[in-house]
Enzyme design. Sequence first.
Site, PDB file in Angstrom:
ATOM      1  N   GLU A 100       0.810  -1.114  -0.102  1.00 52.40           N
ATOM      2  CA  GLU A 100      -0.151   0.162   0.151  1.00 52.40           C
ATOM      3  C   GLU A 100       0.790   1.268   0.127  1.00 52.40           C
ATOM      4  OE1 GLU A 100      -3.639   1.669   2.836  1.00 52.40           O
ATOM      5  OE2 GLU A 100      -2.241   0.428   3.655  1.00 52.40           O
ATOM      6  N   LYS A 102      -9.946   1.780  -1.335  1.00 51.86           N
ATOM      7  CA  LYS A 102      -9.967   1.337  -0.009  1.00 51.86           C
ATOM      8  C   LYS A 102     -11.183   1.680   0.348  1.00 51.86           C
ATOM      9  CE  LYS A 102      -7.260   1.090   4.095  1.00 51.86           C
ATOM     10  NZ  LYS A 102      -6.012   1.697   4.731  1.00 51.86           N
ATOM     11  N   CYS A 151      -5.244  -3.489   3.130  1.00 58.51           N
ATOM     12  CA  CYS A 151      -4.879  -3.285   4.430  1.00 58.51           C
ATOM     13  C   CYS A 151      -6.100  -3.493   5.282  1.00 58.51           C
ATOM     14  CB  CYS A 151      -4.104  -1.932   4.581  1.00 58.51           C
ATOM     15  SG  CYS A 151      -3.193  -1.923   6.092  1.00 58.51           S
TER      16      CYS A 151
END
Length: 265
Positions: free
Chosen positions: A42, A111, A145
Amino acid sequence: MTGIALAQVAGGRESPTGMLDAARRMAEEAAAAGASLICFPEQFVTGWSPCIHPGSGEPLNGQLTAAFGRIAREAGIAVVGSIIEAGPGDLPKNTAVVLGPDGRLLAAYAKMHLFSPDGEDRNYTAGDRIATFIVDGVTFGLAVCYDLRFPELFRIYALAGVECMLIPAAWPCSRLSHWETLLPARALDNRYYVAGVNTAGGPGEVYCGGSLAADPDGTIIARGGGREEVLVAGIDPAVVHEARLKLPSLSDRRSDLYHRLLSKL
């Protein structure tokens, strides 16, 4: 069998140009090892930060995405990179992009779950769509993540036909045991492959790698150490389909009941 590479790299340790040079070398190494795809952590070019200036970011087809496309073309391998994408307002998106071996954009995923403990939700716009793509006959899905902590997203990807999830991350050493538990759990829950690539080192030395891939039984098939390295794992769609036949937990779901129970909350 399709080879995928996890490029465990120290995010933002050099200038963006230096980081892209490192990515180019890792992509060439992965291609030489027979991988069809390489995934980076990321925001590895700049290093992940929950704080960012309003109005920051670049278009989806901006300079960084183009740089990933050049790396993909030169190495002849699909590349999963990460950009700060300019949002519809002042707040950007934390976006993973996929460039095919020809350098063309295959998919982009913003995300969905922003890390509120560090204020990422105040500085970024959350995504609201899944993203799937196909490389070498394998259907992949993307998460980033903190998304790993939300099993609902991973179940949706399973129902969408995904055979392997890719998760670029900047997951800190202090919670690495969670990472090592959740990645195989998501694989076992959904009977597909899950591969997470983590930052190793970088500013502050708060990241310590531990990238890993797990098969549909939750068995770890590749695991990284604490330093920069390129891991290669084999992905076989036939193993996914066999696992789902042997233990048909997805088809045994009670979605009708779940909706009724939710409506009563």
